[in-house]
Scaffold this motif. Structure first.
Motif, PDB file in Angstrom:
ATOM      1  N   THR A 290      -6.444  -2.018 -11.971  1.00 47.31           N
ATOM      2  CA  THR A 290      -7.429  -0.937 -11.977  1.00 47.31           C
ATOM      3  C   THR A 290      -8.848  -1.487 -11.848  1.00 47.31           C
ATOM      4  O   THR A 290      -9.265  -2.373 -12.596  1.00 47.31           O
ATOM      5  CB  THR A 290      -7.316  -0.101 -13.266  1.00 47.31           C
ATOM      6  N   GLY A 291      -9.578  -0.952 -10.881  1.00 42.44           N
ATOM      7  CA  GLY A 291     -10.955  -1.362 -10.643  1.00 42.44           C
ATOM      8  C   GLY A 291     -11.109  -2.592  -9.770  1.00 42.44           C
ATOM      9  O   GLY A 291     -12.236  -2.958  -9.402  1.00 42.44           O
ATOM     10  N   ARG A 292     -10.013  -3.225  -9.395  1.00 44.90           N
ATOM     11  CA  ARG A 292     -10.092  -4.468  -8.630  1.00 44.90           C
ATOM     12  C   ARG A 292     -10.107  -4.178  -7.121  1.00 44.90           C
ATOM     13  O   ARG A 292      -9.435  -3.277  -6.641  1.00 44.90           O
ATOM     14  CB  ARG A 292      -8.918  -5.386  -8.971  1.00 44.90           C
ATOM     15  N   TRP A 293     -10.874  -4.974  -6.407  1.00 47.70           N
ATOM     16  CA  TRP A 293     -10.941  -4.874  -4.952  1.00 47.70           C
ATOM     17  C   TRP A 293      -9.941  -5.828  -4.315  1.00 47.70           C
ATOM     18  O   TRP A 293      -9.751  -6.960  -4.772  1.00 47.70           O
ATOM     19  CB  TRP A 293     -12.345  -5.221  -4.453  1.00 47.70           C
ATOM     20  N   PHE A 294      -9.299  -5.345  -3.270  1.00 46.29           N
ATOM     21  CA  PHE A 294      -8.406  -6.159  -2.451  1.00 46.29           C
ATOM     22  C   PHE A 294      -8.751  -5.927  -0.990  1.00 46.29           C
ATOM     23  O   PHE A 294      -9.626  -5.125  -0.653  1.00 46.29           O
ATOM     24  CB  PHE A 294      -6.940  -5.767  -2.695  1.00 46.29           C
ATOM     25  N   GLU A 295      -8.058  -6.632  -0.136  1.00 47.81           N
ATOM     26  CA  GLU A 295      -8.061  -6.333   1.290  1.00 47.81           C
ATOM     27  C   GLU A 295      -6.669  -5.852   1.671  1.00 47.81           C
ATOM     28  O   GLU A 295      -5.682  -6.286   1.082  1.00 47.81           O
ATOM     29  CB  GLU A 295      -8.418  -7.567   2.125  1.00 47.81           C
ATOM     30  N   ALA A 296      -6.614  -4.952   2.630  1.00 48.92           N
ATOM     31  CA  ALA A 296      -5.324  -4.478   3.128  1.00 48.92           C
ATOM     32  C   ALA A 296      -5.485  -4.103   4.592  1.00 48.92           C
ATOM     33  O   ALA A 296      -6.579  -3.743   5.040  1.00 48.92           O
ATOM     34  CB  ALA A 296      -4.836  -3.281   2.330  1.00 48.92           C
ATOM     35  N   GLU A 297      -4.395  -4.195   5.329  1.00 49.20           N
ATOM     36  CA  GLU A 297      -4.429  -3.754   6.717  1.00 49.20           C
ATOM     37  C   GLU A 297      -4.248  -2.243   6.741  1.00 49.20           C
ATOM     38  O   GLU A 297      -3.345  -1.710   6.102  1.00 49.20           O
ATOM     39  CB  GLU A 297      -3.320  -4.423   7.525  1.00 49.20           C
TER      40      GLU A 297
ATOM     41  N   SER B 206       0.054  -5.314   3.649  1.00 45.14           N
ATOM     42  CA  SER B 206      -0.500  -6.675   3.522  1.00 45.14           C
ATOM     43  C   SER B 206      -1.682  -6.739   2.566  1.00 45.14           C
ATOM     44  O   SER B 206      -2.750  -7.259   2.904  1.00 45.14           O
ATOM     45  CB  SER B 206      -0.906  -7.215   4.903  1.00 45.14           C
ATOM     46  N   PHE B 207      -1.499  -6.233   1.360  1.00 45.70           N
ATOM     47  CA  PHE B 207      -2.544  -6.351   0.341  1.00 45.70           C
ATOM     48  C   PHE B 207      -2.752  -7.818  -0.007  1.00 45.70           C
ATOM     49  O   PHE B 207      -1.804  -8.589  -0.128  1.00 45.70           O
ATOM     50  CB  PHE B 207      -2.141  -5.588  -0.919  1.00 45.70           C
ATOM     51  N   ARG B 208      -4.005  -8.192  -0.205  1.00 46.49           N
ATOM     52  CA  ARG B 208      -4.292  -9.557  -0.646  1.00 46.49           C
ATOM     53  C   ARG B 208      -5.613  -9.572  -1.401  1.00 46.49           C
ATOM     54  O   ARG B 208      -6.491  -8.734  -1.172  1.00 46.49           O
ATOM     55  CB  ARG B 208      -4.350 -10.521   0.535  1.00 46.49           C
ATOM     56  N   ALA B 209      -5.741 -10.526  -2.320  1.00 46.03           N
ATOM     57  CA  ALA B 209      -6.960 -10.652  -3.103  1.00 46.03           C
ATOM     58  C   ALA B 209      -8.111 -11.098  -2.218  1.00 46.03           C
ATOM     59  O   ALA B 209      -7.921 -11.831  -1.244  1.00 46.03           O
ATOM     60  CB  ALA B 209      -6.736 -11.645  -4.239  1.00 46.03           C
TER      61      ALA B 209
ATOM     62  N   GLY C 232     -11.589  -3.593   3.105  1.00 47.39           N
ATOM     63  CA  GLY C 232     -11.650  -3.594   1.653  1.00 47.39           C
ATOM     64  C   GLY C 232     -11.072  -2.318   1.054  1.00 47.39           C
ATOM     65  O   GLY C 232     -11.324  -1.219   1.557  1.00 47.39           O
ATOM     66  N   VAL C 233     -10.302  -2.471  -0.019  1.00 51.94           N
ATOM     67  CA  VAL C 233      -9.736  -1.322  -0.738  1.00 51.94           C
ATOM     68  C   VAL C 233      -9.888  -1.579  -2.229  1.00 51.94           C
ATOM     69  O   VAL C 233      -9.875  -2.728  -2.680  1.00 51.94           O
ATOM     70  CB  VAL C 233      -8.251  -1.087  -0.383  1.00 51.94           C
ATOM     71  N   ARG C 234     -10.010  -0.496  -2.989  1.00 50.43           N
ATOM     72  CA  ARG C 234     -10.187  -0.612  -4.441  1.00 50.43           C
ATOM     73  C   ARG C 234      -9.125   0.205  -5.155  1.00 50.43           C
ATOM     74  O   ARG C 234      -8.903   1.368  -4.825  1.00 50.43           O
ATOM     75  CB  ARG C 234     -11.578  -0.116  -4.849  1.00 50.43           C
ATOM     76  N   VAL C 235      -8.478  -0.406  -6.134  1.00 50.46           N
ATOM     77  CA  VAL C 235      -7.490   0.313  -6.938  1.00 50.46           C
ATOM     78  C   VAL C 235      -8.236   1.152  -7.967  1.00 50.46           C
ATOM     79  O   VAL C 235      -8.928   0.621  -8.837  1.00 50.46           O
ATOM     80  CB  VAL C 235      -6.515  -0.653  -7.634  1.00 50.46           C
ATOM     81  N   ASP C 236      -8.106   2.462  -7.859  1.00 50.14           N
ATOM     82  CA  ASP C 236      -8.815   3.379  -8.740  1.00 50.14           C
ATOM     83  C   ASP C 236      -8.014   3.710  -9.990  1.00 50.14           C
ATOM     84  O   ASP C 236      -8.576   3.909 -11.073  1.00 50.14           O
ATOM     85  CB  ASP C 236      -9.146   4.668  -7.970  1.00 50.14           C
ATOM     86  N   ASP C 237      -6.673   3.781  -9.871  1.00 51.56           N
ATOM     87  CA  ASP C 237      -5.855   4.168 -11.017  1.00 51.56           C
ATOM     88  C   ASP C 237      -4.422   3.689 -10.801  1.00 51.56           C
ATOM     89  O   ASP C 237      -3.952   3.608  -9.670  1.00 51.56           O
ATOM     90  CB  ASP C 237      -5.879   5.692 -11.197  1.00 51.56           C
TER      91      ASP C 237
ATOM     92  N   VAL D 200       3.907  -6.957  -5.398  1.00 54.18           N
ATOM     93  CA  VAL D 200       4.580  -7.999  -4.621  1.00 54.18           C
ATOM     94  C   VAL D 200       3.595  -8.693  -3.680  1.00 54.18           C
ATOM     95  O   VAL D 200       3.600  -9.924  -3.547  1.00 54.18           O
ATOM     96  CB  VAL D 200       5.753  -7.400  -3.818  1.00 54.18           C
ATOM     97  N   ASP D 201       2.722  -7.915  -3.033  1.00 52.40           N
ATOM     98  CA  ASP D 201       1.783  -8.493  -2.066  1.00 52.40           C
ATOM     99  C   ASP D 201       0.752  -9.395  -2.727  1.00 52.40           C
ATOM    100  O   ASP D 201       0.385 -10.446  -2.180  1.00 52.40           O
ATOM    101  CB  ASP D 201       1.059  -7.388  -1.297  1.00 52.40           C
ATOM    102  N   THR D 202       0.235  -8.993  -3.890  1.00 47.12           N
ATOM    103  CA  THR D 202      -0.915  -9.682  -4.477  1.00 47.12           C
ATOM    104  C   THR D 202      -0.559 -10.670  -5.571  1.00 47.12           C
ATOM    105  O   THR D 202      -1.308 -11.622  -5.819  1.00 47.12           O
ATOM    106  CB  THR D 202      -1.895  -8.663  -5.067  1.00 47.12           C
ATOM    107  N   GLY D 203       0.562 -10.440  -6.281  1.00 43.58           N
ATOM    108  CA  GLY D 203       0.899 -11.303  -7.404  1.00 43.58           C
ATOM    109  C   GLY D 203       0.166 -10.953  -8.678  1.00 43.58           C
ATOM    110  O   GLY D 203       0.330 -11.635  -9.702  1.00 43.58           O
ATOM    111  N   PHE D 204      -0.652  -9.911  -8.657  1.00 44.41           N
ATOM    112  CA  PHE D 204      -1.367  -9.492  -9.858  1.00 44.41           C
ATOM    113  C   PHE D 204      -0.464  -8.617 -10.725  1.00 44.41           C
ATOM    114  O   PHE D 204       0.286  -7.795 -10.214  1.00 44.41           O
ATOM    115  CB  PHE D 204      -2.620  -8.693  -9.479  1.00 44.41           C
ATOM    116  N   PRO D 205      -0.563  -8.734 -12.050  1.00 49.75           N
ATOM    117  CA  PRO D 205       0.190  -7.836 -12.930  1.00 49.75           C
ATOM    118  C   PRO D 205      -0.424  -6.438 -12.916  1.00 49.75           C
ATOM    119  O   PRO D 205      -1.611  -6.274 -12.588  1.00 49.75           O
ATOM    120  CB  PRO D 205       0.050  -8.496 -14.308  1.00 49.75           C
ATOM    121  N   ASP D 206       0.363  -5.435 -13.300  1.00 49.45           N
ATOM    122  CA  ASP D 206      -0.123  -4.059 -13.195  1.00 49.45           C
ATOM    123  C   ASP D 206      -1.328  -3.775 -14.083  1.00 49.45           C
ATOM    124  O   ASP D 206      -2.142  -2.913 -13.773  1.00 49.45           O
ATOM    125  CB  ASP D 206       1.006  -3.062 -13.487  1.00 49.45           C
ATOM    126  N   ASP D 207      -1.476  -4.498 -15.202  1.00 43.94           N
ATOM    127  CA  ASP D 207      -2.596  -4.234 -16.094  1.00 43.94           C
ATOM    128  C   ASP D 207      -3.896  -4.890 -15.644  1.00 43.94           C
ATOM    129  O   ASP D 207      -4.923  -4.791 -16.321  1.00 43.94           O
ATOM    130  CB  ASP D 207      -2.260  -4.668 -17.522  1.00 43.94           C
TER     131      ASP D 207
END
Length: 227
Positions: free
Chosen positions: A189-196, A211-214, A144-149, A179-186
């Motif tokens: 922030t604050g969202r959790w993903f998974e990454a290798e 390999s970021f993914r929701a 699990g990883v979280r985008v902080d900013d 590119v990995d997740t398909g989420f827009p940049d806005d």
């Protein structure tokens, strides 16, 4: 009598970069945060002058091109590894062998991928070659990883990796996450993903996320797709 139509406009001279002798400060500022480097941000007639600018080079830590190359070498190791005999040659170079037998002329394959180079007439591994071997040898797993900013100007994101260090963030290219997740940049922030990640490493510069993914959340639909 010669007619004049006002003073001739002369573009103000731009400040030279204090870190190199080939670019302006403005160009290097942009080049450091762009995977095209200074070379890709200039016109044809000046490209040869800035081609090897160290400020934006892939060999300079923390530039956008350096971060991209870390990901590229890691994905190469994980998804399309070298043939056994080619990797054996790379490991011999990593061990410091000065004279390595190469009867099948495998070295060009390493050089083409940026994993090895010639130094003073002798083959040698590159820092990117060490990154490749680390990706082959290190423990890598989804975590699990979280985008902080999100920094839109620098095109980077600060990511928390609790399995590595819960109170520290690492820098990742924004476009990699997009590119990995398909989420827009806005919506990052604050969202959790998974990454290798090789979360057992002790060095932040060696921590490479791919390999970021929701995490079970479908990617949002854009306004254009919704209509």
């Amino acid at each position: 009598m010669i007619e004049t139509f006002g003073p001739e406009y002369v573009r103000p001279a731009q400040r030279d970069c204090p870190r190199c002798t080939c670019c302006t400060a403005a160009l290097c500022e942009r080049g450091r945060t762009n995977i095209r480097r200074c070379y890709g941000l200039t016109s044809g007639e000046t490209r040869s002058t800035v081609e090897f600018c160290p400020c934006s080079a892939a060999s300079t830590r923390h530039t956008a091109s350096w971060r991209m190359e870390q990901v590229r070498a890691t994905r190469l190791a994980r998804e399309l590894p070298l043939a056994d005999d080619v990797e054996e040659l790379l490991r011999a170079l990593a061990a410091g062998a000065l004279h390595v037998a190469d009867p099948c002329d495998l070295f060009p394959q390493l050089k083409l991928r940026g994993l090895a180079q010639m130094i003073h007439g002798l083959p040698a591994i590159t820092p990117l070659g060490h990154t490749y071997l680390a990706a082959r040898d290190d423990v890598r797993a989804m975590t699990g990883v979280r985008v902080d900013d999100v920094d839109l100007k620098a095109r980077t994101v600060q990511v928390e990796v609790p399995a590595w260090r819960p109170d520290e963030t690492v820098t990742v290219l924004l476009d990699q996450v997009l590119v990995d997740t398909g989420f827009p940049d806005d919506m990052l922030t604050g969202r959790w993903f998974e990454a290798e990640a090789n979360y057992e490493t002790s060095d932040a510069d060696r921590l490479v996320l791919t390999s970021f993914r929701a995490t079970g959340v479908p990617a949002p639909v854009s306004a254009d797709e919704a209509t």
